[in-house]
Design a protein around this motif. Structure first.
Motif, PDB file in Angstrom:
ATOM      1  N   THR A  75     -18.084  33.927  68.044  1.00  0.00           N
ATOM      2  CA  THR A  75     -17.208  34.387  67.299  1.00  0.00           C
ATOM      3  C   THR A  75     -17.274  35.809  66.806  1.00  0.00           C
ATOM      4  N   SER A  76     -18.461  35.825  66.189  1.00  0.00           N
ATOM      5  CA  SER A  76     -18.920  36.845  65.383  1.00  0.00           C
ATOM      6  C   SER A  76     -19.284  37.931  66.449  1.00  0.00           C
ATOM      7  N   PHE A  77     -19.757  37.658  67.611  1.00  0.00           N
ATOM      8  CA  PHE A  77     -20.423  38.684  68.311  1.00  0.00           C
ATOM      9  C   PHE A  77     -19.074  39.471  68.889  1.00  0.00           C
ATOM     10  N   LEU A  78     -17.848  38.748  69.054  1.00  0.00           N
ATOM     11  CA  LEU A  78     -16.628  39.304  69.539  1.00  0.00           C
ATOM     12  C   LEU A  78     -15.917  40.331  68.621  1.00  0.00           C
ATOM     13  N   ALA A  79     -16.200  40.139  67.282  1.00  0.00           N
ATOM     14  CA  ALA A  79     -15.429  40.570  66.304  1.00  0.00           C
ATOM     15  C   ALA A  79     -15.346  42.036  66.228  1.00  0.00           C
ATOM     16  N   ALA A  80     -13.982  42.479  65.623  1.00  0.00           N
ATOM     17  CA  ALA A  80     -13.970  44.055  65.471  1.00  0.00           C
ATOM     18  C   ALA A  80     -14.730  44.408  64.294  1.00  0.00           C
ATOM     19  N   ALA A  81     -15.045  43.713  63.468  1.00  0.00           N
ATOM     20  CA  ALA A  81     -15.922  43.649  62.319  1.00  0.00           C
ATOM     21  C   ALA A  81     -15.738  45.102  61.396  1.00  0.00           C
ATOM     22  N   VAL A  82     -14.503  45.203  60.856  1.00  0.00           N
ATOM     23  CA  VAL A  82     -14.409  46.136  59.960  1.00  0.00           C
ATOM     24  C   VAL A  82     -14.043  45.844  58.639  1.00  0.00           C
ATOM     25  N   TRP A  83     -14.768  46.011  57.732  1.00  0.00           N
ATOM     26  CA  TRP A  83     -14.609  45.686  56.193  1.00  0.00           C
ATOM     27  C   TRP A  83     -13.149  45.836  55.781  1.00  0.00           C
ATOM     28  N   PHE A  84     -12.502  44.410  55.689  1.00  0.00           N
ATOM     29  CA  PHE A  84     -10.848  44.410  55.358  1.00  0.00           C
ATOM     30  C   PHE A  84     -10.589  42.924  55.209  1.00  0.00           C
ATOM     31  N   PRO A  85     -10.227  42.576  53.846  1.00  0.00           N
ATOM     32  CA  PRO A  85     -10.009  41.137  53.642  1.00  0.00           C
ATOM     33  C   PRO A  85      -8.647  40.672  54.339  1.00  0.00           C
ATOM     34  N   THR A  86      -9.113  39.721  55.194  1.00  0.00           N
ATOM     35  CA  THR A  86      -7.893  39.090  56.135  1.00  0.00           C
ATOM     36  C   THR A  86      -8.088  37.498  56.178  1.00  0.00           C
ATOM     37  N   ALA A  87      -6.895  37.054  55.912  1.00  0.00           N
ATOM     38  CA  ALA A  87      -6.764  35.477  56.183  1.00  0.00           C
ATOM     39  C   ALA A  87      -7.900  34.687  55.496  1.00  0.00           C
ATOM     40  N   ALA A  88      -7.998  35.015  54.270  1.00  0.00           N
ATOM     41  CA  ALA A  88      -9.139  34.041  53.708  1.00  0.00           C
ATOM     42  C   ALA A  88      -8.655  34.177  51.973  1.00  0.00           C
ATOM     43  N   GLY A  89      -9.037  33.031  51.344  1.00  0.00           N
ATOM     44  CA  GLY A  89      -8.827  32.597  49.880  1.00  0.00           C
ATOM     45  C   GLY A  89      -9.701  31.816  49.223  1.00  0.00           C
ATOM     46  N   PRO A  90      -9.713  31.552  48.079  1.00  0.00           N
ATOM     47  CA  PRO A  90      -8.648  32.258  47.377  1.00  0.00           C
ATOM     48  C   PRO A  90      -8.938  33.802  46.817  1.00  0.00           C
ATOM     49  N   PRO A  91      -7.900  34.067  46.412  1.00  0.00           N
ATOM     50  CA  PRO A  91      -8.028  35.740  46.168  1.00  0.00           C
ATOM     51  C   PRO A  91      -8.995  36.093  45.418  1.00  0.00           C
ATOM     52  N   ASP A  92      -9.288  35.562  44.121  1.00  0.00           N
ATOM     53  CA  ASP A  92     -10.236  36.093  43.065  1.00  0.00           C
ATOM     54  C   ASP A  92     -11.793  36.006  43.735  1.00  0.00           C
ATOM     55  N   ARG A  93     -12.158  34.746  44.429  1.00  0.00           N
ATOM     56  CA  ARG A  93     -13.310  34.624  44.892  1.00  0.00           C
ATOM     57  C   ARG A  93     -13.590  35.660  46.203  1.00  0.00           C
ATOM     58  N   VAL A  94     -12.660  35.683  46.795  1.00  0.00           N
ATOM     59  CA  VAL A  94     -12.674  36.784  48.173  1.00  0.00           C
ATOM     60  C   VAL A  94     -12.885  37.996  47.633  1.00  0.00           C
ATOM     61  N   ARG A  95     -12.375  38.448  46.614  1.00  0.00           N
ATOM     62  CA  ARG A  95     -12.399  39.585  45.963  1.00  0.00           C
ATOM     63  C   ARG A  95     -13.761  40.015  45.520  1.00  0.00           C
ATOM     64  N   ASP A  96     -14.369  39.130  44.872  1.00  0.00           N
ATOM     65  CA  ASP A  96     -15.944  38.853  44.261  1.00  0.00           C
ATOM     66  C   ASP A  96     -16.767  39.027  45.460  1.00  0.00           C
ATOM     67  N   TRP A  97     -16.626  38.250  46.669  1.00  0.00           N
ATOM     68  CA  TRP A  97     -17.510  38.318  47.804  1.00  0.00           C
ATOM     69  C   TRP A  97     -17.247  39.543  48.435  1.00  0.00           C
ATOM     70  N   SER A  98     -15.945  40.052  48.786  1.00  0.00           N
ATOM     71  CA  SER A  98     -16.102  41.177  49.334  1.00  0.00           C
ATOM     72  C   SER A  98     -16.509  42.360  48.863  1.00  0.00           C
ATOM     73  N   GLU A  99     -16.478  42.630  47.517  1.00  0.00           N
ATOM     74  CA  GLU A  99     -17.206  43.818  46.848  1.00  0.00           C
ATOM     75  C   GLU A  99     -18.786  43.637  47.013  1.00  0.00           C
ATOM     76  N   THR A 100     -19.198  42.304  46.743  1.00  0.00           N
ATOM     77  CA  THR A 100     -20.730  42.110  47.003  1.00  0.00           C
ATOM     78  C   THR A 100     -20.919  42.502  48.227  1.00  0.00           C
ATOM     79  N   THR A 101     -20.372  42.291  49.316  1.00  0.00           N
ATOM     80  CA  THR A 101     -20.635  42.850  50.562  1.00  0.00           C
ATOM     81  C   THR A 101     -20.350  43.904  50.966  1.00  0.00           C
ATOM     82  N   PHE A 102     -19.446  44.480  50.487  1.00  0.00           N
ATOM     83  CA  PHE A 102     -19.271  45.936  50.720  1.00  0.00           C
ATOM     84  C   PHE A 102     -20.465  46.863  50.073  1.00  0.00           C
ATOM     85  N   ARG A 103     -21.059  46.557  48.961  1.00  0.00           N
ATOM     86  CA  ARG A 103     -22.204  47.244  48.600  1.00  0.00           C
ATOM     87  C   ARG A 103     -23.160  47.193  49.491  1.00  0.00           C
TER      88      ARG A 103
END
Length: 316
Positions: free
Chosen positions: A38-66
């Motif tokens: 599924t990863s190979f098909l993904a549009a793959a733009v950084w944007f938190p979508t359909a994942a939780g919990p919010p606090d952990r997703v925020r931390d993982w997202s910021e780490t991945t953004f960097r």
């Protein structure tokens, strides 16, 4: 330690890369080549979508953004920073994710397509997975990973590989592998069209016909999309294709004459909360680190989850 990583999508390969940096022996097991993930098909733009919990997703997202921004800065194949525009018909509140992106500001009136009164401009990583995923896979191989191509129906099917630890990045298959009733499919359909010269990624998460996004890549544009919870059918729906084209042409009128190159469907691994944790009961005598349930945020939180998974292994 000898570690078996189950899965070769973005989560599995990102985790394997981190474990190899820790000088572990890594065996990557998958039922199919990376081009079938599924990863190979993904549009793959950084944007938190359909994942939780919010606090952990925020931390993982910021780490991945960097991490992704760093890859873009050194010219990693398939990774670049992309100017983006989020559209709204009604005046929005400042979104939570605004703190994590670059160059966030309100859009000017002349930056908005017809029918929209509000928008935000910002910059995020865009990853062309048909380019980046093979690059990451090759890096994992060059670092010494061993590959095993086989279907795994139960975790104890891995016993012949004599693992000290198993890292479960099986995505949607985790439901069957560890009898997790919280895992469910999130069907996503996208349409690829010729790029008429667009460079800005555009999205409307509240379009009346369904969420809409336009992600320009080097040789095409990815148009979406759908978040159909509980749907297993991977056959493209012609009516949905026409709906996606219609809504995305409203976002980017320049797409009106773009040739349709194809339609694909992928099943994202949904879960109420992303599971990144140590499990000492799933496989007697062998610790299992779970890393699955990323919903529509695989590229957005993948590196952060990989770092946490590797840390759980290091603590054993």
């Amino acid at each position: 330690m000898r570690i078996v990583v189950l899965g070769s999508g973005i989560s599995g390969l990102s985790t394997a890369a981190e474990l190899l940096r820790g000088r572990h022996e890594v065996i990557v097991v998958s039922a199919e080549p990376i081009t079938a993930t599924t990863s190979f098909l993904a549009a793959a733009v950084w944007f938190p979508t359909a994942a939780g919990p919010p606090d952990r997703v925020r931390d993982w997202s910021e780490t991945t953004f960097r991490h992704l921004a760093g890859l873009a800065a050194v010219g990693t194949p398939g990774v670049r920073m992309c100017a983006s525009l989020a559209l709204y018909r009604d005046e929005p509140a400042v979104p939570e994710w605004s703190r994590s992106v670059r160059s966030f500001r309100s859009a000017e009136r002349d930056e908005l397509p017809p029918g929209y009164g509000f928008g935000f401009r910002f910059e995020v990583p865009l990853v062309e997975m048909p380019t980046y995923l093979p690059f990451l896979s090759a890096r994992v191989d060059a670092a010494g990973a061993r590959r095993v191509l086989r279907a795994v129906r139960r975790l104890d099917d891995l016993a012949d590989l004599s693992p000290d630890v198993v890292v479960n990045c099986a995505g949607l298959r985790a439901a069957e592998l560890v009898a997790d009733p919280e895992v469910y499919p999130i069907r996503g359909q996208i349409v690829r069209v010729a790029n008429p010269g667009l460079s800005v990624s555009i999205r409307d998460e509240a379009h009346p016909l369904g969420r809409a996004y336009v992600h320009p890549r080097a040789n095409d544009c990815v148009l979406g999309g759908s978040l159909d919870t509980g749907e297993w059918d991977t056959t493209p729906n012609a009516d949905l294709t026409e709906s996606i084209l219609r809504r995305c042409r409203e976002l980017a009128p320049a797409l009106a004459g773009s040739a349709v190159l194809g339609t694909v469907v992928g099943l994202r691994p949904g879960r109420r909360a992303v599971r990144v944790e140590l499990d000492t009961t799933a496989l007697p005598g062998i610790p299992v680190v779970h890393n699955y349930g990323h919903g529509g945020s695989g590229i957005t939180i993948g590196h952060g989850c990989a770092l946490e998974s590797a840390a759980l292994v290091a603590a054993l």
